[in-house]
Design a protein around this motif. Structure first.
Motif, PDB file in Angstrom:
ATOM      1  N   HIS A 203       0.839  -1.203   0.000  1.00 46.37           N
ATOM      2  CA  HIS A 203       0.000   0.000   0.000  1.00 46.37           C
ATOM      3  C   HIS A 203       0.871   1.249   0.000  1.00 46.37           C
ATOM      4  CE1 HIS A 203       0.827   0.339   4.261  1.00 46.37           C
ATOM      5  NE2 HIS A 203       0.315  -0.850   4.489  1.00 46.37           N
ATOM      6  N   LEU A 204       0.265   2.409   0.227  1.00 48.91           N
ATOM      7  CA  LEU A 204       0.969   3.655  -0.055  1.00 48.91           C
ATOM      8  C   LEU A 204       2.220   3.841   0.791  1.00 48.91           C
ATOM      9  CD1 LEU A 204      -0.070   6.698  -1.576  1.00 48.91           C
ATOM     10  CD2 LEU A 204       0.830   7.168   0.696  1.00 48.91           C
ATOM     11  N   GLU A 205       2.205   3.385   2.032  1.00 50.57           N
ATOM     12  CA  GLU A 205       3.381   3.572   2.869  1.00 50.57           C
ATOM     13  C   GLU A 205       4.543   2.700   2.415  1.00 50.57           C
ATOM     14  OE1 GLU A 205       1.295   2.986   6.514  1.00 50.57           O
ATOM     15  OE2 GLU A 205       1.642   5.047   7.145  1.00 50.57           O
ATOM     16  N   VAL A 206       4.271   1.726   1.563  1.00 48.92           N
ATOM     17  CA  VAL A 206       5.339   0.957   0.938  1.00 48.92           C
ATOM     18  C   VAL A 206       5.783   1.626  -0.364  1.00 48.92           C
ATOM     19  CG1 VAL A 206       5.947  -1.258  -0.099  1.00 48.92           C
ATOM     20  CG2 VAL A 206       4.593  -1.201   2.011  1.00 48.92           C
ATOM     21  N   VAL A 207       4.825   1.946  -1.230  1.00 51.09           N
ATOM     22  CA  VAL A 207       5.203   2.466  -2.549  1.00 51.09           C
ATOM     23  C   VAL A 207       5.715   3.904  -2.484  1.00 51.09           C
ATOM     24  CG1 VAL A 207       3.651   0.897  -3.738  1.00 51.09           C
ATOM     25  CG2 VAL A 207       2.839   3.179  -3.148  1.00 51.09           C
ATOM     26  N   TRP A 208       5.370   4.659  -1.431  1.00 45.67           N
ATOM     27  CA  TRP A 208       5.945   6.002  -1.302  1.00 45.67           C
ATOM     28  C   TRP A 208       7.178   5.985  -0.395  1.00 45.67           C
ATOM     29  CZ3 TRP A 208       6.042  10.516  -3.632  1.00 45.67           C
ATOM     30  CH2 TRP A 208       6.717  11.575  -2.983  1.00 45.67           C
ATOM     31  N   ASP A 209       7.014   5.526   0.846  1.00 46.40           N
ATOM     32  CA  ASP A 209       8.104   5.638   1.815  1.00 46.40           C
ATOM     33  C   ASP A 209       9.314   4.797   1.429  1.00 46.40           C
ATOM     34  OD1 ASP A 209       6.355   7.244   3.127  1.00 46.40           O
ATOM     35  OD2 ASP A 209       5.987   5.914   4.810  1.00 46.40           O
ATOM     36  N   LEU A 210       9.088   3.673   0.762  1.00 48.41           N
ATOM     37  CA  LEU A 210      10.203   2.811   0.374  1.00 48.41           C
ATOM     38  C   LEU A 210      10.541   2.938  -1.110  1.00 48.41           C
ATOM     39  CD1 LEU A 210       9.421  -0.420   2.438  1.00 48.41           C
ATOM     40  CD2 LEU A 210      10.821   1.548   3.082  1.00 48.41           C
ATOM     41  N   ASP A 211       9.558   2.697  -1.978  1.00 45.31           N
ATOM     42  CA  ASP A 211       9.848   2.707  -3.410  1.00 45.31           C
ATOM     43  C   ASP A 211      10.211   4.086  -3.938  1.00 45.31           C
ATOM     44  OD1 ASP A 211       9.233   0.073  -3.285  1.00 45.31           O
ATOM     45  OD2 ASP A 211       7.365   0.186  -4.406  1.00 45.31           O
ATOM     46  N   THR A 212       9.781   5.130  -3.223  1.00 40.83           N
ATOM     47  CA  THR A 212      10.096   6.488  -3.667  1.00 40.83           C
ATOM     48  C   THR A 212      11.186   7.106  -2.793  1.00 40.83           C
ATOM     49  OG1 THR A 212       7.809   6.741  -4.445  1.00 40.83           O
ATOM     50  CG2 THR A 212       9.124   8.753  -4.221  1.00 40.83           C
ATOM     51  N   GLU A 213      10.886   7.344  -1.506  1.00 47.79           N
ATOM     52  CA  GLU A 213      11.834   8.075  -0.661  1.00 47.79           C
ATOM     53  C   GLU A 213      13.090   7.265  -0.352  1.00 47.79           C
ATOM     54  OE1 GLU A 213       9.630   9.420   2.758  1.00 47.79           O
ATOM     55  OE2 GLU A 213       9.145  11.325   1.760  1.00 47.79           O
ATOM     56  N   ALA A 214      12.921   6.024   0.121  1.00 53.92           N
ATOM     57  CA  ALA A 214      14.102   5.239   0.485  1.00 53.92           C
ATOM     58  C   ALA A 214      14.934   4.897  -0.749  1.00 53.92           C
ATOM     59  CB  ALA A 214      13.683   3.966   1.222  1.00 53.92           C
ATOM     60  N   ARG A 215      14.270   4.624  -1.865  1.00 50.74           N
ATOM     61  CA  ARG A 215      15.016   4.355  -3.100  1.00 50.74           C
ATOM     62  C   ARG A 215      15.823   5.589  -3.521  1.00 50.74           C
ATOM     63  NH1 ARG A 215      14.422   0.365  -6.802  1.00 50.74           N
ATOM     64  NH2 ARG A 215      12.446  -0.291  -5.857  1.00 50.74           N
ATOM     65  N   ASP A 216      15.210   6.762  -3.408  1.00 48.63           N
ATOM     66  CA  ASP A 216      15.934   7.989  -3.733  1.00 48.63           C
ATOM     67  C   ASP A 216      17.119   8.195  -2.806  1.00 48.63           C
ATOM     68  OD1 ASP A 216      14.212   8.485  -5.798  1.00 48.63           O
ATOM     69  OD2 ASP A 216      13.062  10.037  -4.764  1.00 48.63           O
ATOM     70  N   THR A 217      16.933   7.901  -1.521  1.00 50.79           N
ATOM     71  CA  THR A 217      18.030   8.015  -0.563  1.00 50.79           C
ATOM     72  C   THR A 217      19.176   7.078  -0.949  1.00 50.79           C
ATOM     73  OG1 THR A 217      16.555   8.655   1.249  1.00 50.79           O
ATOM     74  CG2 THR A 217      18.685   7.697   1.853  1.00 50.79           C
ATOM     75  N   ALA A 218      18.827   5.842  -1.288  1.00 51.40           N
ATOM     76  CA  ALA A 218      19.861   4.879  -1.671  1.00 51.40           C
ATOM     77  C   ALA A 218      20.600   5.338  -2.923  1.00 51.40           C
ATOM     78  CB  ALA A 218      19.220   3.514  -1.903  1.00 51.40           C
ATOM     79  N   ARG A 219      19.867   5.868  -3.882  1.00 53.07           N
ATOM     80  CA  ARG A 219      20.503   6.353  -5.113  1.00 53.07           C
ATOM     81  C   ARG A 219      21.490   7.478  -4.795  1.00 53.07           C
ATOM     82  NH1 ARG A 219      16.189   7.709  -7.485  1.00 53.07           N
ATOM     83  NH2 ARG A 219      15.828   5.702  -8.506  1.00 53.07           N
ATOM     84  N   ARG A 220      21.065   8.400  -3.938  1.00 49.30           N
ATOM     85  CA  ARG A 220      21.932   9.519  -3.566  1.00 49.30           C
ATOM     86  C   ARG A 220      23.192   9.030  -2.859  1.00 49.30           C
ATOM     87  NH1 ARG A 220      21.994  11.862   1.203  1.00 49.30           N
ATOM     88  NH2 ARG A 220      19.921  11.058   1.758  1.00 49.30           N
ATOM     89  N   LEU A 221      23.077   7.944  -2.093  1.00 49.46           N
ATOM     90  CA  LEU A 221      24.199   7.416  -1.328  1.00 49.46           C
ATOM     91  C   LEU A 221      25.058   6.448  -2.143  1.00 49.46           C
ATOM     92  CD1 LEU A 221      22.261   6.687   1.975  1.00 49.46           C
ATOM     93  CD2 LEU A 221      24.009   8.465   1.678  1.00 49.46           C
ATOM     94  N   GLY A 222      24.621   6.115  -3.350  1.00 55.74           N
ATOM     95  CA  GLY A 222      25.354   5.168  -4.168  1.00 55.74           C
ATOM     96  C   GLY A 222      25.121   3.718  -3.791  1.00 55.74           C
ATOM     97  N   LEU A 223      24.017   3.426  -3.119  1.00 53.39           N
ATOM     98  CA  LEU A 223      23.687   2.066  -2.716  1.00 53.39           C
ATOM     99  C   LEU A 223      22.813   1.394  -3.772  1.00 53.39           C
ATOM    100  CD1 LEU A 223      22.676   2.595   1.035  1.00 53.39           C
ATOM    101  CD2 LEU A 223      24.729   1.435   0.216  1.00 53.39           C
ATOM    102  N   ASP A 224      23.143   0.150  -4.119  1.00 54.19           N
ATOM    103  CA  ASP A 224      22.206  -0.658  -4.893  1.00 54.19           C
ATOM    104  C   ASP A 224      20.994  -0.954  -3.996  1.00 54.19           C
ATOM    105  OD1 ASP A 224      23.983  -0.711  -7.017  1.00 54.19           O
ATOM    106  OD2 ASP A 224      24.935  -2.570  -6.322  1.00 54.19           O
ATOM    107  N   PHE A 225      19.797  -0.936  -4.590  1.00 50.44           N
ATOM    108  CA  PHE A 225      18.573  -1.005  -3.789  1.00 50.44           C
ATOM    109  C   PHE A 225      17.588  -1.955  -4.455  1.00 50.44           C
ATOM    110  CE2 PHE A 225      14.275   0.287  -2.703  1.00 50.44           C
ATOM    111  CZ  PHE A 225      14.326   0.697  -1.382  1.00 50.44           C
TER     112      PHE A 225
END
Length: 342
Positions: free
Chosen positions: A265-287
């Motif tokens: 649901h939304l707390e997965v597709v936003w908080d993880l698929d959007t925000e956490a994925r963006d954080t990982a990208r910024r940090l250079g982490l494969d996600f």
């Protein structure tokens, strides 16, 4: 007791843009959430057209449960009522009464104990019954299922599949990150004979999934989706903060597994698929984000098994679980009430 229906009780979510703010007001009523935080969360929903995935996911789950019941000779109608948006639980209980239902079992789309994940749903059921009146059906909540194979095994397979998306050459610097909805620390330590179980149950689920999916990898349990006022302590660390710490330690890739949830649901597709994925990208982490059970046949069959635990004369013998924490069928009314409401 003989039962004549099952009702799926869930959180609910908006299904059009104009529903978003009234829905969020229902969710946060009496919690002191600042208006600017509501506006911020509303934008998350608007990012997806004002529609939360959760209602459609519940429709799909109910259809799968009905088919599973029919295939296995369980002649019980399945209803659906939400805590925060239509179909509202009180309306559903009214319909159940009008249909002649007298004693029902409730399957709640939350695997864990604690106030917001269990006790509050029991309060919702009691409030809905009170609103309907003295002829409302009796409704008993099915047990928590954090360690049931039908919940754990889909998470295991999802973690394995997510690991397959990462570079196997960098497995030595890959980490599993399990997430669940943060709650105020006062709720996490809630009182009562079975209080304070939320974090312990999540840690047991994380350990079970990690041991089966990738016993060679280290893992952590972290938190997401905090929504309360900043002066109230909540469970930490937040998943985004934790990713930054892992990157500093030389981790190169993460599999994030939302074991606190039963569907995407939304707390997965936003908080993880959007925000956490963006954080990982910024940090250079494969996600890679692992899926939730959704309508996995093992999860659907679990609902039937939980019902049979209550309806079959040998129900206790049918109980399946993988963990060792205490388990109970029915919670007392004083269980998991926060010592101090935030």
């Amino acid at each position: 007791m003989a039962y004549d229906a099952v009702v799926l009780v869930s959180f609910g979510g908006p299904e059009r843009p104009e529903d978003v703010m009234p829905f969020l007001q229902n969710v946060t009523r009496g919690r002191g959430v600042p208006p600017e935080r509501l506006a911020e969360v509303a934008e998350h929903y608007q990012h997806f057209g004002g529609v939360s995935p959760i209602n459609q996911q519940n429709r799909e789950l109910i259809a799968a449960i009905r088919a599973d019941f029919a295939a296995n000779g369980i002649d019980l109608p399945v209803y659906w009522g939400n805590r925060n948006w239509h179909p509202m639980l009180a309306d559903t209980v009214t319909q159940m009464r009008d249909d002649g239902v007298t004693n029902a079992l409730a399957f709640v789309t939350s695997a864990y104990g604690g106030y917001s994940s269990c006790r509050q749903y029991q309060e919702d059921i009691a409030a809905a019954r009170a609103a309907v009146g003295p002829d409302a059906p009796v409704i008993e909540k099915l047990r928590q299922f954090w360690d049931h194979p039908g919940f754990v095994e889909p998470h295991v397979d999802a973690v394995r599949a997510a690991l397959g998306q990462l570079d196997p050459a960098r497995r030595d610097t890959t980490r599993l990150v399990f997430t669940a909805h943060s709650v105020p620390t006062s709720m996490a330590a809630s009182a009562g004979p079975h209080g304070g179980r939320y974090e312990a149950q999540l840690r047991e689920t994380a350990a079970l999934v990690a041991a089966a999916a990738a016993p060679d990898l280290p893992y952590d349990l972290v938190w997401q989706s905090r929504s309360g006022p900043p002066q109230v302590p909540w469970l930490e660390p937040d998943v985004n903060d934790h990713l930054a710490v892992l990157a500093e330690k030389g981790v190169t890739g993460v599999v994030v597994s939302p074991i606190g949830f039963v569907s995407d649901h939304l707390e997965v597709v936003w908080d993880l698929d959007t925000e956490a994925r963006d954080t990982a990208r910024r940090l250079g982490l494969d996600f890679a984000r692992a899926a939730t059970p959704g309508v996995d046949p093992r999860f659907v069959a679990m609902v039937r098994e939980l019902v049979l635990e209550r309806t079959d004369p040998d129900g206790a013998r049918l109980r399946r679980r993988l963990g060792e924490l205490p388990l109970w069928d029915i919670c007392p009314t004083v269980c998991c009430v926060p010592a101090r409401r935030p």
